[in-house]
Design a protein around this motif. Structure first.
Motif, PDB file in Angstrom:
ATOM      1  N   PHE A 194       2.015   7.425  -5.965  1.00 36.81           N
ATOM      2  CA  PHE A 194       1.026   8.493  -6.110  1.00 36.81           C
ATOM      3  C   PHE A 194       1.764  10.088  -5.980  1.00 36.81           C
ATOM      4  O   PHE A 194       1.524  10.810  -6.974  1.00 36.81           O
ATOM      5  CB  PHE A 194      -0.156   8.599  -5.628  1.00 36.81           C
ATOM      6  CG  PHE A 194      -1.258   9.892  -5.599  1.00 36.81           C
ATOM      7  CD1 PHE A 194      -2.006   9.700  -6.775  1.00 36.81           C
ATOM      8  CD2 PHE A 194      -1.192  10.745  -4.443  1.00 36.81           C
ATOM      9  CE1 PHE A 194      -2.992  10.740  -6.913  1.00 36.81           C
ATOM     10  CE2 PHE A 194      -2.233  11.480  -4.735  1.00 36.81           C
ATOM     11  CZ  PHE A 194      -3.186  11.738  -5.783  1.00 36.81           C
ATOM     12  N   TRP A 195       2.291  10.327  -4.843  1.00 36.95           N
ATOM     13  CA  TRP A 195       2.974  11.585  -4.641  1.00 36.95           C
ATOM     14  C   TRP A 195       4.226  11.765  -5.236  1.00 36.95           C
ATOM     15  O   TRP A 195       4.569  12.926  -5.634  1.00 36.95           O
ATOM     16  CB  TRP A 195       3.253  11.765  -3.200  1.00 36.95           C
ATOM     17  CG  TRP A 195       2.154  11.825  -2.413  1.00 36.95           C
ATOM     18  CD1 TRP A 195       1.372  10.747  -1.735  1.00 36.95           C
ATOM     19  CD2 TRP A 195       1.082  13.038  -2.316  1.00 36.95           C
ATOM     20  NE1 TRP A 195       0.051  11.262  -1.265  1.00 36.95           N
ATOM     21  CE2 TRP A 195      -0.092  12.533  -1.715  1.00 36.95           C
ATOM     22  CE3 TRP A 195       1.164  14.109  -2.943  1.00 36.95           C
ATOM     23  CZ2 TRP A 195      -0.926  13.597  -1.471  1.00 36.95           C
ATOM     24  CZ3 TRP A 195       0.284  15.093  -2.655  1.00 36.95           C
ATOM     25  CH2 TRP A 195      -0.915  14.886  -1.955  1.00 36.95           C
ATOM     26  N   ALA A 214      -0.237   9.624   6.542  1.00 39.79           N
ATOM     27  CA  ALA A 214      -1.271   8.122   6.339  1.00 39.79           C
ATOM     28  C   ALA A 214      -1.088   7.379   7.637  1.00 39.79           C
ATOM     29  O   ALA A 214      -1.876   6.273   7.668  1.00 39.79           O
ATOM     30  CB  ALA A 214      -0.830   7.785   4.869  1.00 39.79           C
ATOM     31  N   VAL A 257       2.789  10.736   2.840  1.00 37.40           N
ATOM     32  CA  VAL A 257       3.150   9.140   3.243  1.00 37.40           C
ATOM     33  C   VAL A 257       3.218   9.129   4.624  1.00 37.40           C
ATOM     34  O   VAL A 257       2.717   8.189   5.369  1.00 37.40           O
ATOM     35  CB  VAL A 257       4.267   8.688   2.512  1.00 37.40           C
ATOM     36  CG1 VAL A 257       4.533   7.605   2.755  1.00 37.40           C
ATOM     37  CG2 VAL A 257       3.978   9.099   0.947  1.00 37.40           C
ATOM     38  N   ILE A 302       0.890  -1.103   0.147  1.00 38.23           N
ATOM     39  CA  ILE A 302       0.054   0.018   0.052  1.00 38.23           C
ATOM     40  C   ILE A 302       0.865   1.201   0.069  1.00 38.23           C
ATOM     41  O   ILE A 302       0.757   2.264  -0.565  1.00 38.23           O
ATOM     42  CB  ILE A 302      -0.856   0.057   1.188  1.00 38.23           C
ATOM     43  CG1 ILE A 302      -1.937  -1.031   1.201  1.00 38.23           C
ATOM     44  CG2 ILE A 302      -1.767   1.260   1.441  1.00 38.23           C
ATOM     45  CD1 ILE A 302      -2.824  -1.397   2.459  1.00 38.23           C
ATOM     46  N   CYS A 303       1.761   1.412   0.792  1.00 36.61           N
ATOM     47  CA  CYS A 303       2.869   2.431   0.930  1.00 36.61           C
ATOM     48  C   CYS A 303       3.604   2.417  -0.450  1.00 36.61           C
ATOM     49  O   CYS A 303       3.615   4.019  -0.916  1.00 36.61           O
ATOM     50  CB  CYS A 303       3.838   2.134   1.941  1.00 36.61           C
ATOM     51  SG  CYS A 303       5.007   3.461   2.187  1.00 36.61           S
ATOM     52  N   PHE A 324       2.170   2.211  -3.667  1.00 39.97           N
ATOM     53  CA  PHE A 324       1.138   2.921  -4.393  1.00 39.97           C
ATOM     54  C   PHE A 324       1.145   4.328  -3.885  1.00 39.97           C
ATOM     55  O   PHE A 324       0.958   5.240  -4.642  1.00 39.97           O
ATOM     56  CB  PHE A 324      -0.109   2.167  -4.272  1.00 39.97           C
ATOM     57  CG  PHE A 324      -0.140   1.142  -5.231  1.00 39.97           C
ATOM     58  CD1 PHE A 324      -0.538   1.026  -6.525  1.00 39.97           C
ATOM     59  CD2 PHE A 324       0.204  -0.145  -4.983  1.00 39.97           C
ATOM     60  CE1 PHE A 324      -0.884   0.089  -7.405  1.00 39.97           C
ATOM     61  CE2 PHE A 324       0.061  -1.367  -5.739  1.00 39.97           C
ATOM     62  CZ  PHE A 324      -0.384  -1.168  -7.019  1.00 39.97           C
ATOM     63  N   TRP A 325       0.952   4.554  -2.459  1.00 40.77           N
ATOM     64  CA  TRP A 325       0.441   5.846  -1.922  1.00 40.77           C
ATOM     65  C   TRP A 325       1.993   6.864  -2.262  1.00 40.77           C
ATOM     66  O   TRP A 325       1.647   7.985  -2.626  1.00 40.77           O
ATOM     67  CB  TRP A 325       0.243   5.781  -0.537  1.00 40.77           C
ATOM     68  CG  TRP A 325      -0.149   6.986   0.223  1.00 40.77           C
ATOM     69  CD1 TRP A 325       0.292   7.505   1.127  1.00 40.77           C
ATOM     70  CD2 TRP A 325      -1.325   7.894  -0.203  1.00 40.77           C
ATOM     71  NE1 TRP A 325      -0.324   8.489   1.515  1.00 40.77           N
ATOM     72  CE2 TRP A 325      -1.021   8.843   0.761  1.00 40.77           C
ATOM     73  CE3 TRP A 325      -2.081   8.110  -1.414  1.00 40.77           C
ATOM     74  CZ2 TRP A 325      -2.000   9.956   0.717  1.00 40.77           C
ATOM     75  CZ3 TRP A 325      -3.000   9.097  -1.388  1.00 40.77           C
ATOM     76  CH2 TRP A 325      -2.921  10.003  -0.540  1.00 40.77           C
ATOM     77  N   LEU A 326       3.144   6.229  -2.033  1.00 42.98           N
ATOM     78  CA  LEU A 326       4.471   6.810  -2.123  1.00 42.98           C
ATOM     79  C   LEU A 326       4.373   7.369  -3.821  1.00 42.98           C
ATOM     80  O   LEU A 326       4.731   8.443  -4.239  1.00 42.98           O
ATOM     81  CB  LEU A 326       5.503   6.179  -1.877  1.00 42.98           C
ATOM     82  CG  LEU A 326       6.896   6.751  -2.383  1.00 42.98           C
ATOM     83  CD1 LEU A 326       6.994   8.098  -1.228  1.00 42.98           C
ATOM     84  CD2 LEU A 326       8.009   5.774  -1.743  1.00 42.98           C
ATOM     85  N   TRP A 352      -0.988   6.522 -13.240  1.00 48.18           N
ATOM     86  CA  TRP A 352      -1.268   7.908 -12.826  1.00 48.18           C
ATOM     87  C   TRP A 352      -1.349   8.800 -14.132  1.00 48.18           C
ATOM     88  O   TRP A 352      -2.234   9.566 -14.366  1.00 48.18           O
ATOM     89  CB  TRP A 352      -0.329   8.672 -11.899  1.00 48.18           C
ATOM     90  CG  TRP A 352      -0.076   7.603 -10.832  1.00 48.18           C
ATOM     91  CD1 TRP A 352       1.290   7.007 -10.204  1.00 48.18           C
ATOM     92  CD2 TRP A 352      -0.963   6.871  -9.803  1.00 48.18           C
ATOM     93  NE1 TRP A 352       1.093   6.163  -9.200  1.00 48.18           N
ATOM     94  CE2 TRP A 352      -0.300   6.066  -8.772  1.00 48.18           C
ATOM     95  CE3 TRP A 352      -2.381   7.222  -9.376  1.00 48.18           C
ATOM     96  CZ2 TRP A 352      -0.949   5.299  -8.046  1.00 48.18           C
ATOM     97  CZ3 TRP A 352      -2.959   6.440  -8.542  1.00 48.18           C
ATOM     98  CH2 TRP A 352      -2.113   5.762  -7.619  1.00 48.18           C
TER      99      TRP A 352
END
Length: 303
Positions: free
Chosen positions: A103-104, A156, A153, A96-97, A99-101, A221
């Motif tokens: 994204f940023w 979150a 990140v 998950i990290c 994907f979230w990282l 993205w």
């Protein structure tokens, strides 16, 4: 149950490995192999001076990353401790990290192309007219201030250790996509992941390729936010206005120097602001706009 506040001492005592430092010898060996292969096959993928400049920039950057690891960790730790929640350090937390990282990382990368101040922290990566594995080493010595883009990140609730490991893996992913030897991969991979084909487009100066394919690990993205462009015509690499230098100092600071010069030559705070934060591709048009306005004002004053 309240989240336990982490201390800086707890993090530093973990003695986390610098994965990029360990991977550096392997990457350098692969660069040497690709260089040799391109030489034997008489392909114009490498330039000796350009590659040496990339190696110098990369090695200094690795040293800088190691030296400021404490500061980087401190920033992430501070914001992690601000929120009352945490995501457990499980195997799925790393996924998950990522994907979230990523994204940023997409938005940090995009802003670095659409804002001149941030472009100055990134332009070093684009000022080579070649495209090979050594280009992945060309990371600006001032890029480290982009840590602010990754604060979400920490907010979150991802553990700083998870962030530290995932971030290094995301940076390492960038190495293999800087090559002309890998053409198109199977469609599912090309659709979801950033590949050499996608990233060649990103490094190209062709009009249709400018400001496209910002994806770091995932290309999704770009597909979502309208910046995707498939590789069609052969890319030309470098900058729209080439630097024509192999000096690592010049390659790292030429844009900063140009910003300082343009601010000093500005005739108003508005113009100075524009010289720092205008989109790089619109800079020359913006300069002409200010020059025309200044000339109009001068003629009006002179009657």
């Amino acid at each position: 149950m309240n989240k336990e506040t982490l201390t800086f001492e707890q993090i530093t005592n973990m003695d986390l490995p610098n994965i990029i430092l360990y991977a550096a010898p392997v990457m350098i060996a692969l660069v040497a192999f690709e260089w040799y292969l391109s030489y034997r096959q008489k392909k114009d993928f490498y330039d000796g001076k350009d590659t040496v400049a990339a190696l110098v920039i990369g090695l200094i950057n690795v040293g800088m990353s190691a030296a400021i690891k404490v500061i980087t960790f401190g920033i992430i730790l501070f914001f992690y401790n601000l929120v009352p929640w945490t995501i457990p350090m499980t195997w799925w937390a790393f996924i998950i990290c990522l994907f979230w990282l990523d994204f940023w990382r997409y938005w940090a990368h995009r802003i670095a192309h659409e804002n001149r101040f941030w472009w100055a922290t990134h332009v070093t990566h684009h000022n080579s007219e070649k495209y090979n594995w050594s280009v992945s080493f060309r990371l600006s010595w001032t890029q480290h201030i982009k840590i602010i883009f990754f604060i979400p990140v920490a907010l979150a609730g991802f553990h700083p250790v998870v962030f530290f490991i995932v971030h290094q893996l995301a940076v390492l992913y960038q190495f293999w996509i800087h090559t002309e030897y890998i053409t198109k991969l199977p469609r599912p991979i090309e659709y979801f992941f950033t590949t050499p084909s996608h990233h060649r487009v990103h490094h190209a100066t062709n009009e249709k390729y400018l400001d496209k394919n910002y994806g770091s690990t995932f290309i999704i993205w770009d597909r979502i936010f309208g910046t995707f462009q498939p590789e069609e015509e052969k890319p030309n690499y470098g900058l729209t206005t080439q630097v024509n230098s192999y000096n690592p100092i010049t390659l790292n600071f030429h844009e900063w120097s140009d910003i300082v010069r343009d601010v000093k030559n500005s005739r108003s705070l508005k113009e100075a602001y524009a010289m720092v934060f205008t989109r790089p591709s619109e800079l020359e048009a913006k300069k002409k706009e200010f020059e025309a306005a200044y000339e109009k004002s001068r003629l009006k004053v002179n009657g």
